[in-house]
Write a protein that holds these residues in place. Structure first.
Motif, PDB file in Angstrom:
ATOM      1  N   UNK A 278      38.767  52.765  84.862  1.00 40.23           N
ATOM      2  CA  UNK A 278      38.798  51.664  85.897  1.00 40.23           C
ATOM      3  C   UNK A 278      40.057  51.956  86.692  1.00 40.23           C
ATOM      4  N   UNK A 279      40.114  51.716  87.966  1.00 41.22           N
ATOM      5  CA  UNK A 279      41.375  51.689  88.728  1.00 41.22           C
ATOM      6  C   UNK A 279      42.148  50.204  88.302  1.00 41.22           C
ATOM      7  N   UNK A 280      43.358  50.435  88.441  1.00 36.06           N
ATOM      8  CA  UNK A 280      44.281  49.141  87.705  1.00 36.06           C
ATOM      9  C   UNK A 280      44.052  47.691  88.649  1.00 36.06           C
ATOM     10  N   UNK A 281      43.605  48.062  90.000  1.00 34.80           N
ATOM     11  CA  UNK A 281      43.360  46.665  90.717  1.00 34.80           C
ATOM     12  C   UNK A 281      42.035  46.103  90.343  1.00 34.80           C
ATOM     13  N   UNK A 282      40.927  46.944  89.886  1.00 38.92           N
ATOM     14  CA  UNK A 282      39.450  46.538  89.423  1.00 38.92           C
ATOM     15  C   UNK A 282      39.948  45.465  88.204  1.00 38.92           C
ATOM     16  N   UNK A 283      40.706  46.363  87.270  1.00 37.24           N
ATOM     17  CA  UNK A 283      41.016  45.641  85.757  1.00 37.24           C
ATOM     18  C   UNK A 283      41.514  44.284  86.033  1.00 37.24           C
ATOM     19  N   UNK A 284      42.612  44.393  86.926  1.00 38.85           N
ATOM     20  CA  UNK A 284      43.276  42.839  87.457  1.00 38.85           C
ATOM     21  C   UNK A 284      42.362  41.967  87.990  1.00 38.85           C
ATOM     22  N   UNK A 285      41.523  42.158  88.727  1.00 37.99           N
ATOM     23  CA  UNK A 285      40.530  41.508  89.469  1.00 37.99           C
ATOM     24  C   UNK A 285      39.697  40.925  88.104  1.00 37.99           C
ATOM     25  N   UNK A 286      39.314  41.728  87.141  1.00 34.22           N
ATOM     26  CA  UNK A 286      38.359  41.179  86.310  1.00 34.22           C
ATOM     27  C   UNK A 286      39.019  40.310  85.390  1.00 34.22           C
ATOM     28  N   UNK A 287      40.543  40.494  85.038  1.00 34.89           N
ATOM     29  CA  UNK A 287      41.229  39.402  84.252  1.00 34.89           C
ATOM     30  C   UNK A 287      41.442  38.200  85.051  1.00 34.89           C
ATOM     31  N   UNK A 288      41.676  38.543  86.456  1.00 41.02           N
ATOM     32  CA  UNK A 288      41.328  37.086  86.932  1.00 41.02           C
ATOM     33  C   UNK A 288      40.068  36.397  87.056  1.00 41.02           C
ATOM     34  N   UNK A 289      39.157  37.328  87.058  1.00 39.21           N
ATOM     35  CA  UNK A 289      37.683  36.445  86.761  1.00 39.21           C
ATOM     36  C   UNK A 289      37.728  36.043  85.517  1.00 39.21           C
TER      37      UNK A 289
END
Length: 204
Positions: A66-77
């Motif tokens: 997964x791209x880093x931004x998508x992983x970051x958004x998932x962690x925020x979620x």
């Protein structure tokens, strides 16, 4: 005679069990069983979501980076869902404490636990049983309905909330299981970090 919540412990009542989060051993076992519930919920609710919304199932069985931004958004979620879950979970407890006692519940948010309580009140077995299970039953029902009928983008956060709420209810489940094997006359004093059961002294 039907028991009612009271601020005065009857003179013939004595403590016979306590759930105390300040005890390291109790906290260890609580976290252990919480992890067991976490993985059981992940699998169990995963099957449920798959059967309810097979076309929108959020879990992928093939690995791809997964791209880093998508992983970051998932962690925020994850962070947001956890915060909302904790607040709603304790709100359920608080609403039922208010219904039972007609006094404002006390909320506490610590590093390793959150609680809603009614300190100074001695609550009968039946009403306390309902209060303890209210968040588990209520949030589960709302999330399942949401997963079944809301748009697809709701599925992942509701699925996460189901998992976190069930594993986070391990303390409630622990207390309720003990309550099931307690006398009908039991009174419960919930102080947040500790919960004490009382019964008539003659019931030894």
């Amino acid at each position: 005679m039907k028991a009612h919540p009271t601020r005065e412990l009857p003179p013939d009542y004595v403590p016979f069990w306590q759930f105390d989060l300040s005890k390291v051993r109790e906290l260890f076992w609580l976290n252990f069983f919480g992890l067991v519930l976490l993985f059981a919920s992940l699998i169990g609710f995963g099957f449920m979501v798959y059967h309810l919304r097979v076309a929108d199932f959020p879990i992928q069985f093939t690995y791809h980076r997964e791209p880093p931004l998508k992983m970051l958004l998932f962690l925020v979620e994850l962070f947001v869902v956890t915060g909302i879950m904790v607040a709603v979970h304790e709100a359920f407890h608080g609403i039922f404490f208010w219904i039972i006692t007609r006094t404002r519940p006390v909320f506490a948010f610590k590093l390793y636990y959150a609680s809603a309580s009614a300190p100074g009140w001695y609550i009968p077995r039946g009403p306390y049983f309902v209060t303890a299970l209210a968040p588990l039953v209520g949030i589960t029902a709302l999330c399942v309905l949401g997963i079944a009928f809301l748009p697809a983008w709701w599925i992942t956060p509701l699925y996460l909330m189901l998992i976190f709420n069930t594993s986070g209810a391990v303390g409630d489940i622990w207390v309720v299981l003990r309550l099931l094997f307690s006398p009908r006359e039991t009174l419960i004093c919930d102080g947040g970090a500790s919960i004490t059961f009382y019964k008539p002294e003659f019931l030894k």
